[in-house]
Design a protein around this motif. Structure first.
Motif, short mmCIF file in Angstrom:
data_model
loop_
_atom_site.label_atom_id
_atom_site.label_comp_id
_atom_site.label_asym_id
_atom_site.label_seq_id
_atom_site.Cartn_x
_atom_site.Cartn_y
_atom_site.Cartn_z
N GLY A 1 0.78 -1.23 0.00
CA GLY A 1 0.00 0.00 0.00
C GLY A 1 0.81 1.28 0.00
O GLY A 1 0.24 2.36 -0.07
N ALA A 2 2.14 1.17 0.09
CA ALA A 2 2.97 2.37 0.08
C ALA A 2 2.95 3.03 -1.30
O ALA A 2 2.63 2.39 -2.31
CB ALA A 2 4.40 2.01 0.48
N THR A 3 3.31 4.30 -1.34
CA THR A 3 3.50 4.99 -2.62
C THR A 3 4.99 4.93 -2.95
O THR A 3 5.84 5.18 -2.09
CB THR A 3 3.03 6.44 -2.55
N VAL A 4 5.27 4.58 -4.20
CA VAL A 4 6.66 4.35 -4.61
C VAL A 4 6.92 5.05 -5.94
O VAL A 4 6.12 4.96 -6.87
CB VAL A 4 6.96 2.84 -4.77
N GLU A 5 8.06 5.73 -6.02
CA GLU A 5 8.54 6.31 -7.26
C GLU A 5 9.69 5.42 -7.75
O GLU A 5 10.61 5.12 -6.99
CB GLU A 5 9.03 7.73 -7.01
N ALA B 1 5.60 17.99 11.27
CA ALA B 1 4.75 18.42 10.17
C ALA B 1 5.00 17.54 8.96
O ALA B 1 6.05 16.92 8.82
CB ALA B 1 5.04 19.89 9.84
N GLN B 2 4.03 17.52 8.07
CA GLN B 2 4.17 16.72 6.87
C GLN B 2 4.02 17.58 5.64
O GLN B 2 3.20 18.49 5.59
CB GLN B 2 3.12 15.60 6.84
N HIS B 3 4.86 17.27 4.67
CA HIS B 3 4.78 17.98 3.39
C HIS B 3 3.45 17.66 2.72
O HIS B 3 2.97 16.54 2.78
CB HIS B 3 5.94 17.52 2.50
N PRO B 4 2.80 18.63 2.10
CA PRO B 4 1.52 18.37 1.44
C PRO B 4 1.64 17.21 0.44
O PRO B 4 2.52 17.17 -0.39
CB PRO B 4 1.24 19.70 0.72
N GLY B 5 0.71 16.30 0.56
CA GLY B 5 0.69 15.16 -0.34
C GLY B 5 1.70 14.10 0.02
O GLY B 5 1.91 13.16 -0.72
N LEU C 1 2.93 14.48 -5.57
CA LEU C 1 2.91 13.64 -4.37
C LEU C 1 4.33 13.22 -4.03
O LEU C 1 5.08 12.76 -4.89
CB LEU C 1 2.04 12.41 -4.63
N ALA C 2 4.71 13.38 -2.77
CA ALA C 2 6.02 12.93 -2.31
C ALA C 2 5.89 11.46 -1.91
O ALA C 2 5.22 11.14 -0.92
CB ALA C 2 6.51 13.77 -1.15
N PRO C 3 6.51 10.55 -2.63
CA PRO C 3 6.28 9.13 -2.36
C PRO C 3 6.93 8.67 -1.06
O PRO C 3 7.91 9.25 -0.59
CB PRO C 3 6.94 8.45 -3.57
#
Length: 485
Positions: A384-388, A464-468, A412-414
């Motif tokens: 389920g992770a986002t991967v580049e 904090a988290q970067h947007p996306g 989106l920052a993966p």
């Protein structure tokens, strides 16, 4: 012993020859393509793209392929709804191997009608020779070596349709050609060409053939003008820019490449005798769009673009040979008599320099230690992770993560970045490159093995988290764009 031979006689009859040949080739193609995948020798992102689409179908979602761009519906790229037929198999066995095995089965299926029609026209030995020449043809081998592509579905349809033509079964020829419009947007014109061949061969106005010509052309026009743009985020067909206009000279391709491709298509596969059959008209639409384009890949003999030409040329040769055997010209009769053996010999000789030759090497049946290590490393990326990713890791992740092409994540920052390191890329440089692509993030090395590097995004120091960039940005069951569950 005599009893055993009697009981197994049905397995050795001439009618079984096409199936035995197809079975042997199926095993060879499967071993070749699955071995390439397991060895991390994938040469294109297409396998990952198609797995994302089939994964979407398998989970009753749209065929979204994030590798083509975040949320991209593949029906807006190429119109290939036939891929949905793989969904039940993929749901049971969710792996790229399912797609590769299906492609090998489709190619092997096409061997049956080609060999059967050739045997019907030429006899057992010559028919088998043509079937073997087709099965080992360079166009099929290049396609199998190109991981996976939807055109695999076109081969059995074309083979059955043209087999029906040579047997003068006009309705069957038309019915086998109709589903081509669901394989790829350009194949509607090929279906229309089949209808035209039926009209030429029958020498009468066969209603179903006339309907097929109209249906094929209309389907292509509607697909390109309405259907694909409706699914495309830009509201257009992306490949118009590769056709017409500037022509081949703009890409520095030249007429010589086209001539070489035509000779490869006709000379080793048919000794040019396929030119004497009207069945070869079915190859014209594919050749036309390729040579009208200015993409160098369309013009050459690599990749999968020539696969659909192979059953057409093989059956055109089988169709032309009986008339050549009774020609008034002695040289033509002698040439035709030896041609089946010649094209089979040519296919075998060329195979020594083609992908199937790798099956003669022990390495083809072993997974390199580096590939095993790379696979273990990628298993550390959670489901389920986002991967580049770039090419080699892609198909080892698309079945359980949301994968984007490197540099094309849509902001989106993966969670993870996977890259190849065999080009001399240092771990530090890879991490800095990832951070430049995704400002405000910090990546650290999760591991490196087998020429694959995995970077893990770290949380912001202040929480904090970067947007996306949230860790829960992967596919969700309630997300219509998510290709999986």
């Amino acid at each position: 012993m005599d009893v055993l031979r009697a009981r197994t006689a049905f397995l050795r009859g001439p009618s079984r020859d096409p199936y035995w040949l197809a079975a042997v080739l199926f095993v060879a193609w499967t071993v070749l393509s699955v071995g390439r995948y397991r060895s991390f020798a994938t040469i294109s992102w297409d396998l990952g793209i198609f797995e994302q689409a089939v994964r979407g179908y398998a989970h009753l979602h749209a065929p979204v392929a994030d590798l083509k761009g975040p949320g991209t519906n593949l029906l807006g790229d190429h119109f290939s709804p036939v891929l949905a037929l793989l969904a039940p198999f993929y749901r049971l066995l969710p792996s790229p191997v399912t797609l590769l095995t299906a492609q090998a089965a489709l190619f092997a299926w096409s061997v049956v009608p080609v060999t059967r029609a050739s045997t019907h026209l030429l006899g057992r030995r010559r028919g088998l020779a043509l079937g073997l020449a087709y099965g080992l043809s360079w166009g099929l081998q290049r396609a199998v070596d190109f991981d996976f592509h939807e055109v695999a579905f076109a081969l059995p349809l074309l083979a059955h349709s043209l087999e029906a033509v040579v047997r003068r079964r006009w309705t069957a020829a038309v019915l086998w050609a109709v589903p081509l419009v669901l394989v790829k947007e350009d194949l509607g014109v090929t279906a229309a060409a089949v209808g035209a061949v039926v009209l030429v061969r029958s020498r009468q106005a066969v209603p179903s053939a006339i309907a097929l010509v109209a249906f094929g052309l209309t389907a292509t026009a509607v697909t390109l003008g309405v259907v694909v743009p409706a699914f495309n985020t830009a509201g257009s067909y992306d490949y118009w820019s590769k056709l017409g206009g500037s022509g081949p000279s703009a890409a520095g391709i030249g007429l010589g490449t086209a001539v070489r491709t035509l000779l490869w298509t006709l000379l080793p596969t048919s000794g040019l005798l396929a030119l004497r059959s009207p069945l070869l008209l079915v190859a014209l639409p594919t050749l036309a769009w390729r040579f009208l384009g200015h993409d160098p890949h369309y013009w050459g003999t690599d990749w999968h673009y020539s696969a659909v030409l192979m059953p057409v040329v093989a059956l055109a040769l089988a169709d032309a040979l009986p008339r050549a055997h009774v020609s008034r010209r002695p040289w033509l009769r002698a040439y035709a008599a030896h041609l089946p053996a010649a094209v089979a010999a040519a296919a075998l000789a060329l195979t020594t320099t083609l992908p199937l030759a790798r099956l003669t090497e022990a390495a083809a049946y072993r997974v390199p230690e580096g590939a095993k290590a790379a696979a273990r490393l990628l298993e550390r990326v959670p489901d389920g992770a986002t991967v580049e990713s770039d090419i080699r890791p892609i198909s080892h992740l698309t079945g359980r993560t949301r994968v984007f092409w490197i540099g094309a994540t849509g902001g989106l920052a993966p969670d993870y970045v996977t890259v190849e390191t065999h080009l001399g890329l240092s771990t530090e440089q890879a991490a800095r490159d990832a951070e430049r692509r995704h400002p405000g993030t910090h990546y650290e090395v999760l591991g490196a093995a087998g020429g694959v590097l995995v970077l893990d995004r770290q949380p912001e120091p202040d929480g904090a988290q970067h947007p996306g960039a949230g860790k829960d940005d992967g596919p969700r069951k309630d997300d219509d764009r998510a290709p999986g569950d």
